[in-house]
Design an enzyme around this catalytic site. Sequence first.
Site: not given
Length: 627
Positions: A200, A274
């Site tokens: 991320e 995710e």
Amino acid sequence: MKRRQFIRFTLLSALALDRHLLAADAAPARGVATPIPDGKPHRFALHDHNFVLDGERFQIRSGEMHPARIPRSHWQHRIRMAKAMGLNTIALYIMWNDLEREPGVFDFTTGNRDFAAFITLCQQEGMWVYLRPGPYICGEWDMGGLPPYLLRDRNIKLRDRHDPDYMAAVQRYIAAIAPKIAPLMAAAGGPILMLQVENEYSSFAADVGYLEAIRDAWKAHGIDGPFSISDVLPDLKRRHAYPPGAVLGLDGAEPPQLREGQHFAPHAPVWVGEAYPGWLTHWGEHDMAHKDCAEALRKIMAGGYSFNLYVVHGGTNFGLTAGANAGDDGSNFQPVITSYDYGAPIDERGDATPAYHVLREIIGGANAGALSPLPPPCPKGSFADVTPIVFASLWDNLPSTPVPTHAPAGNEQLLRQNQGLVVYRKTLERGHRLHIDGVRDYAVVHVDQMERGSISRVHDPRLHSSPELPLAHSFDSGEMTLDILVDSFGHINFGPQLGDRKGLVGSVRLDGKPIYDWHVYGLPLNDAFVANLKPLITSPDRPGLFFQASLRSQKQGDVYVDMRAWTKGYVWVNGHLLGRYWHIGPQQCLYCPSEWLTAGDNRILILDLHQTHAAPVRCADNLTGTA
């Protein structure tokens, strides 16, 4: 808050693949035997928007779990639970700071640190692996997996390729673990399909060169990918931190966002890095967090997209491993609870939840082949109620020689201590109003060995969070001894404030005048400290006491230790630090795996920062203590 993962590719010849590939949105072909990790080399590659395994399009149906959060004796059970859900892949983080506590000192064997053994076990159970080794992972883990020893350098720039000290540490980490990973790659006969580069990153910075530097470090150690990244689409659109050719995982995405992600990855697969069947919980929240991803998963399965459930099983933030979140400016500090149950389909103790069966039906109904049966649940244990007695005082166990400092400073620089407790002591003329800036993260103030109040970085109606603290209502003269006992939560694991330093990092003033020249005592709460505790010497009336008792096992198995009658502190069982408890909840019961218990008496040790009188300790049925 988010999660991450990534992949980069090794292209096979397009001519060899074209006849096997389906459109990106098409479901996988039925009737084709899915390869399993059988110890033979397998070709995992990327072609346009597809994953390809041995020449056939392959849908990754992944569930994430972290061996560092699972008792080693239960690894196999959790993997089998994921397989029985219809998944074919296990995703896992490797937590750098769990393997390298001090620079250059690695531990790959003790406890549940042998990640290579976990990956091998996945292979033995017929599961592929998606590896997410960091260096940064987030994951609600202390400092996002980065080692807090980095904070001893006052000028360190984390996640920055231009900081030579940071990058030297990253290179050392990759050099240490790459030899364990290389023989486990699918091309070498192992189960690892691909490797994530960082995590991320678009939520933090925009330097694609940083991601490429980490990818190249893996390549230099014989790991050629495929590589992936994971991001949230709005952050990716804002910062564009995408290394060309990497598999793009979009967190929390559904098909419309996945199609939009193809703008950034025009040739590589875009998948759900995710998907969230649960969510994280912080101290002080009203209840344990939950989330429902059933409808989103139906859409993902219908589109034939690959996905990773974060997490299929969360486990436990044992010891001091739980991280914390905060706003971009450091406000709204939110430490994560000890449990990482996460509201996941497989709960903290390994049981299937109602959501497990719903998701199993969705996954199983969209794929050919019978689902494997659920393994038997892990045995549940019990112990008799007990009321501990006072054993020791932290005040009797301060180091014999304090560290002097002119002004308060972070534990990492001043004491080379990452977490635990720190006492700042000063003898000075009496005053009446104390002002403490920069409490990281919970300060208990003692004057002349009497507790006068506390200051919490966590804002909650049940806590005092103002830096102002009145000390007394009288106007006595003379000297007083001021002790500020600071308790740390995990370092911030996400966002611009990543790696906040612990202890007192601001000024301390008494009646408006700054206080200088402190004596500082570190209490790291590590194994060596606890093993060498001196029994009680001073008065048991001063808060900061260790209590102990014997837990008599009535039935062998995993247990929950109910701490609802206590205030704030830590619990050890047979020398193993279960984690933190706090009366503000929502967690009041701590998970203790059966492998840490004996059939007879088990020593429980409790450090409570406020209580001077013992309270009962009971065995709970589950995390919430409900039937």
